[in-house]
Write a protein that holds these residues in place. Structure first.
Motif, PDB file in Angstrom:
ATOM      1  N   THR A   1      10.929  -3.611 -12.149  1.00 22.20           N
ATOM      2  CA  THR A   1      11.121  -3.536 -10.942  1.00 22.20           C
ATOM      3  C   THR A   1      10.456  -2.141 -10.431  1.00 22.20           C
ATOM      4  O   THR A   1       9.951  -1.467 -11.343  1.00 22.20           O
ATOM      5  N   LEU A   2      10.131  -2.045  -9.321  1.00 22.75           N
ATOM      6  CA  LEU A   2       9.452  -0.735  -8.832  1.00 22.75           C
ATOM      7  C   LEU A   2      10.672   0.018  -8.249  1.00 22.75           C
ATOM      8  O   LEU A   2      11.489  -0.539  -7.348  1.00 22.75           O
ATOM      9  N   ARG A   3      10.727   1.197  -8.587  1.00 24.24           N
ATOM     10  CA  ARG A   3      12.114   2.026  -8.367  1.00 24.24           C
ATOM     11  C   ARG A   3      11.518   3.517  -7.661  1.00 24.24           C
ATOM     12  O   ARG A   3      10.574   3.996  -8.044  1.00 24.24           O
ATOM     13  N   ALA A   4      12.173   3.665  -6.627  1.00 27.17           N
ATOM     14  CA  ALA A   4      11.774   5.259  -6.151  1.00 27.17           C
ATOM     15  C   ALA A   4      12.351   6.285  -7.167  1.00 27.17           C
ATOM     16  O   ALA A   4      13.320   6.110  -7.634  1.00 27.17           O
TER      17      ALA A   4
ATOM     18  N   GLU B   1       0.926  -1.178   0.027  1.00 31.32           N
ATOM     19  CA  GLU B   1      -0.077  -0.017  -0.095  1.00 31.32           C
ATOM     20  C   GLU B   1       0.874   1.155   0.023  1.00 31.32           C
ATOM     21  O   GLU B   1       0.576   2.387  -0.683  1.00 31.32           O
ATOM     22  N   TYR B   2       1.874   1.354   0.842  1.00 34.82           N
ATOM     23  CA  TYR B   2       2.820   2.332   0.749  1.00 34.82           C
ATOM     24  C   TYR B   2       3.313   2.650  -0.475  1.00 34.82           C
ATOM     25  O   TYR B   2       3.694   3.672  -0.883  1.00 34.82           O
ATOM     26  N   ALA B   3       3.843   1.379  -1.217  1.00 36.51           N
ATOM     27  CA  ALA B   3       4.295   1.666  -2.567  1.00 36.51           C
ATOM     28  C   ALA B   3       3.458   2.202  -3.520  1.00 36.51           C
ATOM     29  O   ALA B   3       3.857   3.122  -4.268  1.00 36.51           O
ATOM     30  N   VAL B   4       2.212   1.784  -3.478  1.00 42.43           N
ATOM     31  CA  VAL B   4       1.235   2.428  -4.297  1.00 42.43           C
ATOM     32  C   VAL B   4       1.072   3.677  -3.987  1.00 42.43           C
ATOM     33  O   VAL B   4       0.725   4.811  -4.814  1.00 42.43           O
ATOM     34  N   TYR B   5       1.239   4.348  -2.876  1.00 45.33           N
ATOM     35  CA  TYR B   5       0.995   5.631  -2.310  1.00 45.33           C
ATOM     36  C   TYR B   5       2.021   6.528  -3.149  1.00 45.33           C
ATOM     37  O   TYR B   5       1.859   7.610  -3.744  1.00 45.33           O
TER      38      TYR B   5
END
Ligand code: ATP
Ligand code: MG
Length: 565
Positions: free
Chosen positions: A177-180, A114-118
């Protein structure tokens, strides 16, 4: 690295305690102190972890706070239930209690998702299609800025959709990947768009097959601390450079509650010891030691089997203190701590490892007497034991010399010594076998010199002995350091640290011990008088007891301390 001088007086509060005290004074944490010990269950705990456990649980105790046990289980391919179980056993054995606060980073997988989605929705994270190699090739170096990913400005909606589909298992490992989205030019490499999630079609020891994307440690760690209401997040120095990233996460997630305060301390390094779990695992896997709890291993379970006590490890952690800079502690200090504790608690027994037959020619042939002996002079409550004494005895071969040098206060032809708890004897004759080896020695005893009789006759030496006929024959495992050099990990480029293994770290032999030892249970500590501390091993079976030598009696650290005074 310099070996620490631990003889200096310590300030009454260490730097961590000073920070915590200040925070309580300033009321920055609402009066709370809440720490955690966060192992990754990818191996057994070692003495370095013991230090961290004592620190985290100790701080909580000192400030009336709490300490959680949290498993940082974000990498399913390396983690196992066996490790979780061993970690719990070790923390408990060390004397600490997490009550019902046993947590797992995997408990937060949904929340972390959820935090990542945010973050994606805020435009602060994106789905990247670069391979691991490409990401690393484009990261730059501390002095050369990295290159931005071509996927960095992917529309938010697209990233959200791909992230959901990653979770649902639509893609192969490595595809996305998901990256910031932080700063590819930051001098801090950790801020160069770090990966938050990777696809791993792997079975997790707790969540099973529920997930096929797993959070990176950096993404999980700070948020896990936050979710548990940790006030002081204590970690080792290598995480100092990660701190800005952890703060970036908490700030950009707009998390409203108290953000944990990360404080770094220097990890424990010990001479003659390897502390990396990966390296310890390689010793286990390649059969160079007999498992994680081999008594030569610096693991808590190895030290326990070696005869170390929880109190000795806590004392060690206390003496080592907390430092802010890397240093190296001499292993002698650890050995000193176990001697200190065992001296107070270990019953004494006499045992002979390398026997020489001694006959008391003027002692009645079939007589056997039982002589009282103090079990532990440091602990009068331990009481006394009775030791059988007779005409034929064993003494240690080393305690006799046919042609002794001047200051040899043990036995030699014509010399007199006391047999501990028994009589003064004089050596009259040396017998040899056909090879010229000494096969037995003949002595006479002085009946009036019986221990406790008040007789004034004095001699310089006192020897231990056993009465072989009533003795218990046991196996003894003489352990020595696992490595032959003080810094075994310090090897030339391309060389394996295992070239520094000590080929003589284990020597198995026999001993004849007084009958008192016959009732020993695995885990029970003893002092073999004049020799060392030993512990009954779990390999012991009835009539075949096995003893591990914990440490010899000679205390080099105590001597170092004395000369430093
Ligand atoms: P290793 O480097 O031996 O594999 P690790 O740091 O990867 O250990 P973790 O399971 O992540 O092992 O460690 C759990 C906790 O123990 C962390 O908070 C870590 O900082 C601490 N710790 C690990 N090694 C040491 C050490 N040598 N001295 C002090 N603390 C340590
Ligand atoms: Mg780690």
């Amino acid at each position: 690295m310099p070996v620490n001088d631990l003889t200096q007086d310590k300030p009454s509060l260490n730097f961590l305690e000073q920070i915590v005290t200040q925070d309580l004074q300033d009321n920055t944490t609402g009066g709370r102190v809440h720490t955690r010990f966060p192992p990754e269950p990818n191996g057994y705990l070692h003495i370095g972890h013991a230090k961290s456990i004592c620190l985290n649980f100790g701080l909580a105790q000192k400030y009336n706070g709490k300490c959680n046990l949290r498993f940082d289980d974000t990498n399913p391919t390396k983690e196992e239930q066996e490790y979780v179980d061993s970690i719990k056993e070790d923390v408990r054995w060390l004397g600490f209690d997490w009550d019902d606060r046993e947590y797992y980073a995997s408990d937060y997988f949904e929340q972390l998702y959820e935090y990542a989605v945010y973050l994606i929705k805020k435009g602060k994270a994106y789905i990247c299609e670069m391979t691991a190699e490409e990401i690393s090739a484009n990261r730059g170096t501390p002095t050369i800025p990295g290159k931005e990913s071509p996927w960095r400005n992917r529309p938010i909606e697209e990233s959200l959709d791909l992230f959901a589909r990653m979770r649902h298992g639509e893609f192969k490992e490595g595809r996305f990947t998901l990256r910031a989205k932080i700063d590819m030019t930051s001098p801090n490499m950790h801020l160069r768009d770090p990966v938050l999630y990777r696809i791993m079609h792997a079975h997790h020891h707790r969540t099973g097959d529920k997930w096929c994307i797993y959070p990176m440690y950096d993404w999980a760690h700070g948020q896990s601390d936050y979710l548990e209401g940790i006030t002081h997040s204590i970690c080792t120095l290598e995480f100092e450079v990660h701190r800005p990233l952890y703060e970036w996460f908490l700030n950009n997630l707009d998390l409203p509650n108290l953000h944990p305060r990360q404080i770094e301390f220097a990890r424990l390094n010990l001479t003659y010891t390897v502390m990396s779990k990966r390296k310890l695992l390689s010793l286990v896997q390649d059969g160079l030691v007999k498992g994680w709890n081999d008594p030569r291993m610096p693991t808590i379970s190895g030290l326990r089997r070696r005869g170390y006590t929880p109190a000795s490890l806590r004392m060690f952690a206390e003496k080592v203190g907390v430092a802010r800079r890397e240093n190296m502690i001499g292993v002698e200090l650890l050995e000193h701590c176990v001697r200190e504790d065992l001296n107070k608690i270990a019953p004494r027994v006499m045992a002979v490892l390398n026997p020489l037959k001694l006959v008391i020619t003027n002692y009645p042939d079939d007589s056997l007497e039982y002589l009282p002996a103090i079990i532990n002079p440091e602990n009068p409550e331990a009481g006394t034991r009775e030791i059988p004494f007779g005409k034929t005895l064993f003494i240690e071969r080393d305690d006799f010399m046919e042609n002794p040098p001047k200051k040899f206060h043990r036995l030699a032809p014509g010399a007199e010594v006391r047999l501990k708890y028994a009589y003064i004897i004089r050596c009259n004759e040396v017998l040899k076998d056909s090879n010229g080896e000494i096969s037995e020695i003949h002595c006479t005893y002085f009946p009036e010199t019986k221990s406790g009789s008040g007789n004034e006759k004095k001699v310089k030496g006192t020897l231990h002995w056993v009465h072989p006929e009533s003795s218990v024959e046991v196996e003894v495992r003489l352990y020595d350091r696992l490595f032959v050099v003080p810094e075994p990990e310090d090897v030339e480029e391309g060389k394996d640290f295992r070239i520094n293994l000590n080929p003589h770290s284990l020597q198995v032999t026999k001993a004849w011990a007084e009958p008192f030892i016959g009732a020993a249970k695995p885990g029970q500590n003893f002092q073999f008088e004049r020799n060392g501390y030993y512990v009954a091993d779990s390999d012991s079976i009835a009539y075949n007891l096995v003893f591990n030598r914990t440490v010899a009696l000679k205390d080099t650290w105590a001597r170092m301390e004395k000369t430093a005074e």
